[in-house]
Design an enzyme around this catalytic site. Structure first.
Site, mmCIF file in Angstrom:
data_model
loop_
_atom_site.group_PDB
_atom_site.id
_atom_site.type_symbol
_atom_site.label_atom_id
_atom_site.label_comp_id
_atom_site.label_asym_id
_atom_site.label_seq_id
_atom_site.Cartn_x
_atom_site.Cartn_y
_atom_site.Cartn_z
ATOM 1 N N LEU A 1 91.575 51.111 46.041
ATOM 2 C CA LEU A 1 92.799 51.158 46.852
ATOM 3 C C LEU A 1 92.494 51.797 48.215
ATOM 4 C CD1 LEU A 1 95.875 50.728 47.122
ATOM 5 C CD2 LEU A 1 96.195 52.983 46.075
ATOM 6 N N GLU B 1 94.004 60.852 44.033
ATOM 7 C CA GLU B 1 95.247 60.564 43.289
ATOM 8 C C GLU B 1 96.461 61.210 43.953
ATOM 9 O OE1 GLU B 1 96.018 58.599 41.091
ATOM 10 O OE2 GLU B 1 94.093 57.927 40.282
ATOM 11 N N GLY B 2 96.471 61.224 45.299
ATOM 12 C CA GLY B 2 97.548 61.858 46.037
ATOM 13 C C GLY B 2 97.172 63.296 46.314
ATOM 14 N N LEU C 1 98.659 54.535 39.609
ATOM 15 C CA LEU C 1 98.360 55.938 39.940
ATOM 16 C C LEU C 1 99.144 56.897 39.047
ATOM 17 C CD1 LEU C 1 98.189 55.883 43.851
ATOM 18 C CD2 LEU C 1 96.401 55.378 42.184
HETATM 19 P P1 TGC Z 1 107.048 53.513 49.370
HETATM 20 O O1 TGC Z 1 107.739 52.667 50.400
HETATM 21 O O2 TGC Z 1 107.634 54.824 49.007
HETATM 22 O O3 TGC Z 1 106.803 52.660 48.072
HETATM 23 C C1 TGC Z 1 106.323 51.332 48.075
HETATM 24 C C2 TGC Z 1 106.754 50.697 46.771
HETATM 25 O O4 TGC Z 1 106.073 51.368 45.693
HETATM 26 C C3 TGC Z 1 107.035 51.989 44.812
HETATM 27 N N1 TGC Z 1 106.472 53.289 44.429
HETATM 28 C C4 TGC Z 1 106.060 53.565 43.205
HETATM 29 N N2 TGC Z 1 106.056 52.842 42.069
HETATM 30 C C5 TGC Z 1 105.557 53.412 40.973
HETATM 31 N N3 TGC Z 1 105.061 54.650 40.967
HETATM 32 C C6 TGC Z 1 105.022 55.409 42.067
HETATM 33 N N4 TGC Z 1 104.503 56.638 42.032
HETATM 34 C C7 TGC Z 1 105.542 54.883 43.262
HETATM 35 N N5 TGC Z 1 105.669 55.327 44.531
HETATM 36 C C8 TGC Z 1 106.245 54.349 45.221
HETATM 37 C C9 TGC Z 1 108.281 52.109 45.637
HETATM 38 O O5 TGC Z 1 109.413 52.139 44.796
HETATM 39 C C10 TGC Z 1 108.225 50.860 46.475
HETATM 40 O O6 TGC Z 1 108.605 49.753 45.664
HETATM 41 P P2 TGC Z 1 109.407 48.520 46.299
HETATM 42 O O7 TGC Z 1 109.627 47.619 45.120
HETATM 43 O O8 TGC Z 1 110.658 49.106 46.864
HETATM 44 O O9 TGC Z 1 108.490 47.957 47.330
HETATM 45 O O10 TGC Z 1 105.546 53.688 49.839
HETATM 46 P P3 TGC Z 1 104.906 54.473 51.038
HETATM 47 O O11 TGC Z 1 103.950 53.565 51.685
HETATM 48 O O12 TGC Z 1 105.942 55.121 51.872
HETATM 49 O O13 TGC Z 1 104.040 55.579 50.267
HETATM 50 C C11 TGC Z 1 104.531 56.600 49.536
HETATM 51 C C12 TGC Z 1 103.365 57.554 49.146
HETATM 52 C C13 TGC Z 1 102.859 58.345 50.343
HETATM 53 C C14 TGC Z 1 103.930 58.514 48.124
HETATM 54 C C15 TGC Z 1 102.212 56.714 48.531
HETATM 55 O O14 TGC Z 1 101.598 55.929 49.482
HETATM 56 C C16 TGC Z 1 101.134 57.568 47.887
HETATM 57 O O15 TGC Z 1 101.272 57.937 46.726
HETATM 58 N N6 TGC Z 1 100.016 57.884 48.615
HETATM 59 C C17 TGC Z 1 98.858 58.531 48.033
HETATM 60 C C18 TGC Z 1 97.776 57.519 47.802
HETATM 61 C C19 TGC Z 1 96.977 57.814 46.576
HETATM 62 O O16 TGC Z 1 97.350 58.570 45.708
HETATM 63 N N7 TGC Z 1 95.822 57.185 46.442
HETATM 64 C C20 TGC Z 1 95.033 57.303 45.263
HETATM 65 C C21 TGC Z 1 93.912 56.293 45.221
HETATM 66 S S1 TGC Z 1 93.183 56.063 43.624
HETATM 67 C C22 TGC Z 1 92.304 57.462 43.337
HETATM 68 O O17 TGC Z 1 92.340 58.395 44.059
HETATM 69 C C23 TGC Z 1 91.484 57.473 42.114
HETATM 70 S S2 TGC Z 1 90.577 58.930 41.866
HETATM 71 C C24 TGC Z 1 90.440 58.771 40.193
HETATM 72 C C25 TGC Z 1 89.443 59.638 39.514
HETATM 73 O O18 TGC Z 1 88.225 59.597 39.837
HETATM 74 O O19 TGC Z 1 89.894 60.307 38.556
HETATM 75 P P1 FAD Z 2 93.814 61.507 54.446
HETATM 76 O O1 FAD Z 2 94.887 60.617 53.951
HETATM 77 O O2 FAD Z 2 93.159 61.176 55.734
HETATM 78 O O3 FAD Z 2 94.380 62.997 54.492
HETATM 79 C C1 FAD Z 2 93.709 64.049 55.201
HETATM 80 C C2 FAD Z 2 94.629 65.269 55.197
HETATM 81 O O4 FAD Z 2 95.855 64.924 55.873
HETATM 82 C C3 FAD Z 2 95.032 65.695 53.782
HETATM 83 O O5 FAD Z 2 95.149 67.093 53.719
HETATM 84 C C4 FAD Z 2 96.387 65.044 53.617
HETATM 85 O O6 FAD Z 2 97.214 65.689 52.656
HETATM 86 C C5 FAD Z 2 96.953 65.186 55.013
HETATM 87 N N1 FAD Z 2 98.021 64.215 55.244
HETATM 88 C C6 FAD Z 2 97.944 62.869 55.318
HETATM 89 N N2 FAD Z 2 99.142 62.324 55.513
HETATM 90 C C7 FAD Z 2 100.024 63.354 55.565
HETATM 91 C C8 FAD Z 2 101.424 63.450 55.728
HETATM 92 N N3 FAD Z 2 102.202 62.385 55.866
HETATM 93 N N4 FAD Z 2 101.988 64.694 55.728
HETATM 94 C C9 FAD Z 2 101.224 65.803 55.568
HETATM 95 N N5 FAD Z 2 99.902 65.770 55.400
HETATM 96 C C10 FAD Z 2 99.304 64.563 55.395
HETATM 97 N N6 FAD Z 2 90.393 56.151 45.866
HETATM 98 C C11 FAD Z 2 90.487 54.972 45.191
HETATM 99 O O7 FAD Z 2 91.187 54.070 45.611
HETATM 100 N N7 FAD Z 2 89.794 54.776 44.029
HETATM 101 C C12 FAD Z 2 88.973 55.729 43.514
HETATM 102 O O8 FAD Z 2 88.371 55.514 42.451
HETATM 103 C C13 FAD Z 2 88.836 56.963 44.202
HETATM 104 N N8 FAD Z 2 87.978 57.905 43.753
HETATM 105 C C14 FAD Z 2 87.762 59.036 44.496
HETATM 106 C C15 FAD Z 2 86.766 59.936 44.111
HETATM 107 C C16 FAD Z 2 86.497 61.062 44.874
HETATM 108 C C17 FAD Z 2 85.396 62.001 44.475
HETATM 109 C C18 FAD Z 2 87.292 61.342 46.028
HETATM 110 C C19 FAD Z 2 87.042 62.569 46.843
HETATM 111 C C20 FAD Z 2 88.272 60.456 46.421
HETATM 112 C C21 FAD Z 2 88.503 59.281 45.668
HETATM 113 N N9 FAD Z 2 89.449 58.322 46.086
HETATM 114 C C22 FAD Z 2 89.575 57.133 45.405
HETATM 115 C C23 FAD Z 2 90.129 58.475 47.378
HETATM 116 C C24 FAD Z 2 91.338 59.391 47.358
HETATM 117 O O9 FAD Z 2 92.412 58.805 46.695
HETATM 118 C C25 FAD Z 2 91.691 59.744 48.812
HETATM 119 O O10 FAD Z 2 90.676 60.587 49.290
HETATM 120 C C26 FAD Z 2 93.049 60.402 48.940
HETATM 121 O O11 FAD Z 2 94.096 59.499 48.640
HETATM 122 C C27 FAD Z 2 93.286 61.001 50.353
HETATM 123 O O12 FAD Z 2 92.938 60.101 51.346
HETATM 124 P P2 FAD Z 2 91.940 60.540 52.528
HETATM 125 O O13 FAD Z 2 90.743 61.146 51.918
HETATM 126 O O14 FAD Z 2 91.751 59.348 53.394
HETATM 127 O O15 FAD Z 2 92.691 61.678 53.313
#
Ligand code: TGC
Ligand code: FAD
Length: 388
Positions: free
Chosen positions: A135, A367-368, A243
């Protein structure tokens, strides 16, 4: 003597069923035998032993909470307890299991075609095929809505271009779930290893999650058949729903990392003599230990409460954010505090707290981030989304 398990302070196990306690103990035993003794070496050498995947499959923890297709189909709390024990060993192992089960397998289970499920899920549950979940991009982490990876229709096929960053298991995965922008909105695609134009490059020199493998994925005119698309996934809500699953595992996992640190500090503090008495006899040390014990027991209560809500099918995303924010924040504070109790020995890989603290830097961010979860809770409280 020192309490063996700080979660006994509130008798946390009394909240669990016999079956849940058995599952937890089975996972803990496996890790004690096959993983824990090797962690210092794997962490130091930045090694994830991929040959352990089939053993994790036999243990039943891959796609553990999914129904059918060779998955164990256990309830939420049992799955959480497996994550707790995995992360008590090392966040890298919990990561592997989270990405395989809660992200890669879940995305196929929830959004895939029957054919895609049959092809991938049984092998993934067995640990014979490894998955990853793409993602995040180099320029879009917290804000995946801006993703630039694009899929364009070409007759019956799709052409995929772009890059994904920080992808756990990316370089060892047989199958990648990749999220891309299309003219119709965000869609998900299954991209097998070896597809022409698809490359994965290992990210080196990490200071965190060293016993886990992380990669950058690139897609240059990757041609995919229509059958590669996840047919039920429409819009950004699809990857965000995945997520929620992984974040749920993390909020249990963090309790495990914290417990392991505190167990280490309790044992060490009872043995280490300075000024002719055990350092855990000093009031300043006891204050640290007491505060940490309160905090880890609270984190466990929160995790189990959220697990029961999930089992009743009524957990909301902002509730998962409460758990992820609190439990990871508390765990990293505990890991650092435990390190102080170990003095100089605390900086050695002979002891777990600093390894956990370093790992938890990633857990706090992926994961956020803690900031994003704070703002999700802020939105739930006020009705105003502050992040955009
Ligand atoms: P927004 O406009 O609020 O939402 C877009 C659409 O998504 C729906 N939605 C959700 N649905 C299910 N669960 C949730 N938690 C949801 N959050 C939002 C929402 O209802 C909407 O649906 P629809 O039908 O109306 O279109 O979206 P936004 O672009 O304003 O973003 C909101 C925000 C900032 C909370 C979201 O972008 C976010 O959570 N950002 C963080 C990204 C993140 O967590 N990335 C993780 C990547 S994967 C990873 O890190 C794996 S590490 C794993 C490991 O090694 O263990
Ligand atoms: P940024 O989004 O650039 O954020 C940088 C800083 O700005 C943070 O402190 C953040 O909180 C802050 N910030 C950003 N926006 C705002 C706002 N609106 N308000 C206030 N503060 C804000 N991703 C995947 O898709 N799949 C994976 O398997 C995966 N595995 C990972 C494994 C590791 C070891 C790591 C480190 C990351 C992994 N990720 C994965 C990515 C991870 O999900 C992202 O690093 C994470 O979502 C944050 O994105 P970023 O690093 O680009 O930071």
């Amino acid at each position: 003597g020192p309490m063996k398990d700080p979660l006994d302070l509130l008798d946390i196990p009394s909240l669990l069923t016999d079956e849940e306690r058995e599952i937890q103990a089975t996972v803990a035993r496996f890790l004690a035998d096959h993983v824990r003794p090797n962690l210092p070496e794997w962490f130091e050498n930045a090694h994830f032993p991929r040959e352990i995947a089939p053993e994790l499959g036999k243990l039943g923890v891959l796609g553990m909470h999914l129904e059918g297709y060779g998955c164990a189909g256990t309830q939420a709390v049992a799955y959480g307890l497996a994550c707790l024990e995995l992360e008590a060993a090392d966040s890298g192992f919990r990561s592997f299991v989270s990405v395989q089960g809660s992200l890669a397998m879940y995305s196929i289970h929830r959004y895939g075609s029957e054919e895609q499920k049959q092809e991938w899920l049984p092998r993934m549950a067995a640990g014979e095929a490894i998955g990853c979940f793409g993602l995040t991009e180099p320029d879009f982490g917290s804000n995946p809505a801006g993703m630039r990876t694009k899929a364009v229709r070409d007759g019956g096929d799709w052409i995929l271009n772009g890059a994904k960053m920080w992808i756990t298991n990316g370089a060892i995965a047989d199958i990648a779930t990749v999220w891309a922008a299309t003219e119709e909105g965000v869609r998900g695609f299954l991209v097998p290893r070896g597809t022409p134009g698809f490359e994965a490059r290992e990210i080196k020199q990490k200071l965190s999650l060293r016993a886990s493998t992380t990669a950058e994925l690139s897609f240059a005119d990757v041609r995919l058949p229509a059958s590669a698309q996840l047919p039920e996934a429409r819009g950004l809500g699809a990857p965000l729903s995945c997520l929620n699953e992984a974040r749920f595992g993390i909020l249990f996992g963090a309790v495990g990392a914290a417990r392991d640190c505190l167990q280490t500090a309790l044992a060490y503090g009872g043995d280490r003599i300075q000024f002719d008495r055990p350092i855990s006899g000093f009031q300043l040390t006891q204050q640290k230990l007491a505060d940490m014990a309160v905090s880890v027991n609270n984190a466990a209560l929160l995790a189990i409460h959220l697990g029961r809500l999930k089992e009743q099918g009524r957990i909301r995303p902002e509730q998962v954010s409460v758990g992820k924010l609190n439990n990871v924040r508390e765990a990293i504070a505990i890991a650092r505090e435990c390190r102080t109790i170990l003095g100089a020995n605390g900086i050695s890989l002979d002891y777990s707290p600093l390894r956990h603290a370093n790992n938890l830097e990633s857990v706090l961010t992926y994961e956020g981030t803690s900031e994003i979860h704070t703002l999700v809770i802020g939105q739930a409280l006020t009705g105003i989304p502050a992040y955009r």
